[in-house]
Design a protein around this motif. Structure first.
Motif, PDB file in Angstrom:
ATOM      1  N   HIS A  83       0.817  -1.208   0.000  1.00  0.00           N
ATOM      2  CA  HIS A  83       0.000   0.000   0.000  1.00  0.00           C
ATOM      3  C   HIS A  83       0.858   1.268   0.000  1.00  0.00           C
ATOM      4  O   HIS A  83       0.423   2.309  -0.492  1.00  0.00           O
ATOM      5  CB  HIS A  83      -0.942   0.011   1.221  1.00  0.00           C
ATOM      6  CG  HIS A  83      -0.395   0.716   2.413  1.00  0.00           C
ATOM      7  ND1 HIS A  83       0.436   0.100   3.320  1.00  0.00           N
ATOM      8  CD2 HIS A  83      -0.548   2.002   2.860  1.00  0.00           C
ATOM      9  CE1 HIS A  83       0.763   0.966   4.266  1.00  0.00           C
ATOM     10  NE2 HIS A  83       0.191   2.118   4.019  1.00  0.00           N
ATOM     11  N   CYS A  87       0.089   4.095  -2.889  1.00  0.00           N
ATOM     12  CA  CYS A  87      -0.451   5.323  -2.308  1.00  0.00           C
ATOM     13  C   CYS A  87       0.454   6.514  -2.573  1.00  0.00           C
ATOM     14  O   CYS A  87      -0.027   7.629  -2.823  1.00  0.00           O
ATOM     15  CB  CYS A  87      -0.667   5.144  -0.806  1.00  0.00           C
ATOM     16  SG  CYS A  87      -2.126   4.175  -0.378  1.00  0.00           S
ATOM     17  N   GLY A  91      -1.221   9.059  -4.899  1.00  0.00           N
ATOM     18  CA  GLY A  91      -1.437  10.271  -4.130  1.00  0.00           C
ATOM     19  C   GLY A  91      -0.698  11.466  -4.704  1.00  0.00           C
ATOM     20  O   GLY A  91      -1.226  12.580  -4.747  1.00  0.00           O
ATOM     21  N   GLN A 118     -10.631   8.138   5.385  1.00  0.00           N
ATOM     22  CA  GLN A 118      -9.803   8.140   6.589  1.00  0.00           C
ATOM     23  C   GLN A 118     -10.645   8.390   7.828  1.00  0.00           C
ATOM     24  O   GLN A 118     -10.295   7.946   8.928  1.00  0.00           O
ATOM     25  CB  GLN A 118      -8.715   9.220   6.461  1.00  0.00           C
ATOM     26  CG  GLN A 118      -7.692   9.236   7.566  1.00  0.00           C
ATOM     27  CD  GLN A 118      -6.695   8.104   7.474  1.00  0.00           C
ATOM     28  OE1 GLN A 118      -6.502   7.543   6.408  1.00  0.00           O
ATOM     29  NE2 GLN A 118      -6.049   7.761   8.574  1.00  0.00           N
ATOM     30  N   ILE A 166      -5.386   0.594   1.233  1.00  0.00           N
ATOM     31  CA  ILE A 166      -5.167   1.617   0.200  1.00  0.00           C
ATOM     32  C   ILE A 166      -6.331   2.597   0.180  1.00  0.00           C
ATOM     33  O   ILE A 166      -6.142   3.819   0.109  1.00  0.00           O
ATOM     34  CB  ILE A 166      -4.979   0.958  -1.179  1.00  0.00           C
ATOM     35  CG1 ILE A 166      -3.662   0.166  -1.215  1.00  0.00           C
ATOM     36  CG2 ILE A 166      -4.984   2.007  -2.286  1.00  0.00           C
ATOM     37  CD1 ILE A 166      -3.443  -0.612  -2.491  1.00  0.00           C
ATOM     38  N   TRP A 167      -7.547   2.083   0.245  1.00  0.00           N
ATOM     39  CA  TRP A 167      -8.735   2.938   0.210  1.00  0.00           C
ATOM     40  C   TRP A 167      -8.776   3.889   1.396  1.00  0.00           C
ATOM     41  O   TRP A 167      -9.132   5.055   1.256  1.00  0.00           O
ATOM     42  CB  TRP A 167      -9.981   2.051   0.196  1.00  0.00           C
ATOM     43  CG  TRP A 167     -11.264   2.816   0.228  1.00  0.00           C
ATOM     44  CD1 TRP A 167     -11.865   3.477  -0.822  1.00  0.00           C
ATOM     45  CD2 TRP A 167     -12.111   3.014   1.368  1.00  0.00           C
ATOM     46  NE1 TRP A 167     -13.029   4.064  -0.395  1.00  0.00           N
ATOM     47  CE2 TRP A 167     -13.218   3.803   0.945  1.00  0.00           C
ATOM     48  CE3 TRP A 167     -12.053   2.598   2.705  1.00  0.00           C
ATOM     49  CZ2 TRP A 167     -14.237   4.177   1.810  1.00  0.00           C
ATOM     50  CZ3 TRP A 167     -13.067   2.969   3.563  1.00  0.00           C
ATOM     51  CH2 TRP A 167     -14.140   3.753   3.120  1.00  0.00           C
ATOM     52  N   THR A 169      -6.148   4.906   3.398  1.00  0.00           N
ATOM     53  CA  THR A 169      -4.992   5.784   3.609  1.00  0.00           C
ATOM     54  C   THR A 169      -4.687   6.704   2.428  1.00  0.00           C
ATOM     55  O   THR A 169      -3.876   7.611   2.561  1.00  0.00           O
ATOM     56  CB  THR A 169      -3.732   4.948   3.916  1.00  0.00           C
ATOM     57  OG1 THR A 169      -3.494   4.035   2.840  1.00  0.00           O
ATOM     58  CG2 THR A 169      -3.899   4.172   5.201  1.00  0.00           C
ATOM     59  N   MET A 170      -5.324   6.467   1.282  1.00  0.00           N
ATOM     60  CA  MET A 170      -5.033   7.279   0.105  1.00  0.00           C
ATOM     61  C   MET A 170      -5.286   8.759   0.376  1.00  0.00           C
ATOM     62  O   MET A 170      -4.513   9.637  -0.050  1.00  0.00           O
ATOM     63  CB  MET A 170      -5.893   6.819  -1.077  1.00  0.00           C
ATOM     64  CG  MET A 170      -5.679   7.625  -2.352  1.00  0.00           C
ATOM     65  SD  MET A 170      -3.997   7.501  -2.960  1.00  0.00           S
ATOM     66  CE  MET A 170      -4.001   5.797  -3.488  1.00  0.00           C
ATOM     67  N   TRP A 172      -5.014  10.415   3.153  1.00  0.00           N
ATOM     68  CA  TRP A 172      -3.943  10.986   3.983  1.00  0.00           C
ATOM     69  C   TRP A 172      -2.733  11.347   3.124  1.00  0.00           C
ATOM     70  O   TRP A 172      -2.173  12.438   3.245  1.00  0.00           O
ATOM     71  CB  TRP A 172      -3.564   9.985   5.066  1.00  0.00           C
ATOM     72  CG  TRP A 172      -2.298  10.293   5.801  1.00  0.00           C
ATOM     73  CD1 TRP A 172      -1.120   9.619   5.707  1.00  0.00           C
ATOM     74  CD2 TRP A 172      -2.076  11.355   6.748  1.00  0.00           C
ATOM     75  NE1 TRP A 172      -0.173  10.175   6.527  1.00  0.00           N
ATOM     76  CE2 TRP A 172      -0.730  11.248   7.173  1.00  0.00           C
ATOM     77  CE3 TRP A 172      -2.872  12.364   7.266  1.00  0.00           C
ATOM     78  CZ2 TRP A 172      -0.182  12.120   8.101  1.00  0.00           C
ATOM     79  CZ3 TRP A 172      -2.307  13.245   8.194  1.00  0.00           C
ATOM     80  CH2 TRP A 172      -0.986  13.110   8.602  1.00  0.00           C
ATOM     81  N   TYR A 173      -2.336  10.439   2.232  1.00  0.00           N
ATOM     82  CA  TYR A 173      -1.224  10.717   1.323  1.00  0.00           C
ATOM     83  C   TYR A 173      -1.547  11.929   0.453  1.00  0.00           C
ATOM     84  O   TYR A 173      -0.708  12.820   0.263  1.00  0.00           O
ATOM     85  CB  TYR A 173      -0.961   9.505   0.430  1.00  0.00           C
ATOM     86  CG  TYR A 173      -0.219   8.382   1.085  1.00  0.00           C
ATOM     87  CD1 TYR A 173       1.128   8.167   0.832  1.00  0.00           C
ATOM     88  CD2 TYR A 173      -0.848   7.505   1.956  1.00  0.00           C
ATOM     89  CE1 TYR A 173       1.818   7.118   1.416  1.00  0.00           C
ATOM     90  CE2 TYR A 173      -0.170   6.464   2.560  1.00  0.00           C
ATOM     91  CZ  TYR A 173       1.162   6.277   2.282  1.00  0.00           C
ATOM     92  OH  TYR A 173       1.843   5.247   2.877  1.00  0.00           O
ATOM     93  N   GLU A 222       3.975   7.137   8.256  1.00  0.00           N
ATOM     94  CA  GLU A 222       3.172   6.010   7.792  1.00  0.00           C
ATOM     95  C   GLU A 222       3.815   4.684   8.167  1.00  0.00           C
ATOM     96  O   GLU A 222       3.128   3.707   8.456  1.00  0.00           O
ATOM     97  CB  GLU A 222       2.994   6.097   6.269  1.00  0.00           C
ATOM     98  CG  GLU A 222       2.091   5.039   5.676  1.00  0.00           C
ATOM     99  CD  GLU A 222       0.652   5.140   6.158  1.00  0.00           C
ATOM    100  OE1 GLU A 222      -0.083   4.141   6.042  1.00  0.00           O
ATOM    101  OE2 GLU A 222       0.257   6.210   6.657  1.00  0.00           O
ATOM    102  N   SER A 226       1.802   1.831   9.955  1.00  0.00           N
ATOM    103  CA  SER A 226       1.431   0.670   9.142  1.00  0.00           C
ATOM    104  C   SER A 226       2.032  -0.631   9.651  1.00  0.00           C
ATOM    105  O   SER A 226       1.406  -1.693   9.540  1.00  0.00           O
ATOM    106  CB  SER A 226       1.849   0.896   7.687  1.00  0.00           C
ATOM    107  OG  SER A 226       1.183   2.012   7.148  1.00  0.00           O
TER     108      SER A 226
END
Length: 296
Positions: A83, A87, A91, A118, A166-167, A169-170, A172-173, A222, A226
């Motif tokens: 991820h 991302c 991102g 998020q 991925i869905w 945290t995307m 946040w990036y 991250e 993570s």
């Protein structure tokens, strides 16, 4: 005058102590003391009651000698890298497009849209993804007309977890990278254009070097979060206890939880400090790579 200065200094010290005192006390009680206690406990065999038996490095040796420990650490690394890289790339592309192509006004719309996942509760999102990837009534299998056992087959069981991460945290990036775009001087971009640099060269030689501290901050923070992943794999696979989670999907934190459930507090503490060591190693590597004097 001297007495007045002394009173002012003592007054300012008292004010600072008044502000920082409660934080320092709470930090000492709830952070420093538990950390030190768990480190000491990692050298003991202790079941939570009775006498603690000193066994030295046996807890660490036992953990590092178990194939399941390495398997779960491998799962954590898969979740982490699978991820982190997508991302970062997606991102950055989204942040660059929104900031440089769609204009600043569009940011008011795209910021909450991309960041909304998020804000969703992890438990609720995991349950929804469990339905999406279900075998018989799952959304994906219904659309494709297949019966892929995403949640039961050990070869596919990581896919729903990775997609969920991925869905979530995307956004946040995207938000951090979009903020970093504001640090790129428009004069530098205009100068690059005058020199004949296309968008790819502008990104490579202007945008990325300027945003290097932002990217470093994003990756390091991250990493700390993570590598401690546990909730998503547990809930997506509908196995909320450490003993029932399949080893093919279990992250390394499962080692800590399973030992706590089994009353092996010394072993759980040792696992926690192993995880701390892994996070520290990754952090030091990234700090070296993104060092201002070198690196990318």
């Amino acid at each position: 005058m001297k007495n007045t200065k002394k009173k002012n200094k003592s007054g300012s010290r008292g004010f600072i102590l008044f502000l920082l005192g409660p934080f320092c006390v709470l930090h000492l009680i709830f952070t420093i003391f538990p950390a030190v206690y768990s480190f000491v406990l990692s050298f003991f065999k202790y079941r939570g009651y009775g006498e603690a038996k000193f066994i030295g490095l046996e807890n660490y040796k036992n953990l590092l000698g178990m194939s399941s420990t390495w398997r779960q650490m491998g799962n954590t690394m898969i979740y982490y890298f699978s991820h982190l890289i997508p991302c970062l790339i997606i991102g950055f592309i989204l942040a660059y497009a929104v900031y440089n192509m769609l204009g600043k006004r569009s940011q008011r719309f795209y910021k909450p849209i991309f960041y909304l996942p998020q804000l969703c509760a992890t438990v609720a999102a995991s349950m929804v993804f469990g339905v999406i990837f279900g075998t018989n009534i799952g959304v994906i299998n219904q659309l494709l007309g297949t019966k892929i056992p995403f949640l039961t087959n050990l070869n596919y069981i990581k896919i729903p977890v990775i997609v969920l991460i991925i869905w979530r945290t995307m956004g946040w990036y995207f938000l951090i990278l979009l903020s970093g775009m504001s640090t790129v001087s428009t004069d530098l971009l205009e100068a690059a254009k005058l020199d004949g640099a296309n968008r790819i060269k502008q990104i490579r030689y202007v945008v990325l070097p300027v945003m290097k501290p932002i990217i470093s901050f994003l990756i390091i923070t991250e990493t700390m979060s993570s590598i401690k992943i546990y909730t998503e794999p547990a809930l997506v696979t509908n196995n909320v206890t450490a003993t029932s989670m399949p080893i093919a999907a279990a992250p390394f934190v499962n080692v800590i939880v399973s030992n706590l459930d089994g009353g092996q507090f010394g072993m759980a503490s040792a696992a926690g400090w192993i995880l701390f060591g892994v996070i520290l190693i990754f952090t030091l590597i990234y700090m070296a790579v993104f060092n201002e004097k070198g690196g990318i």
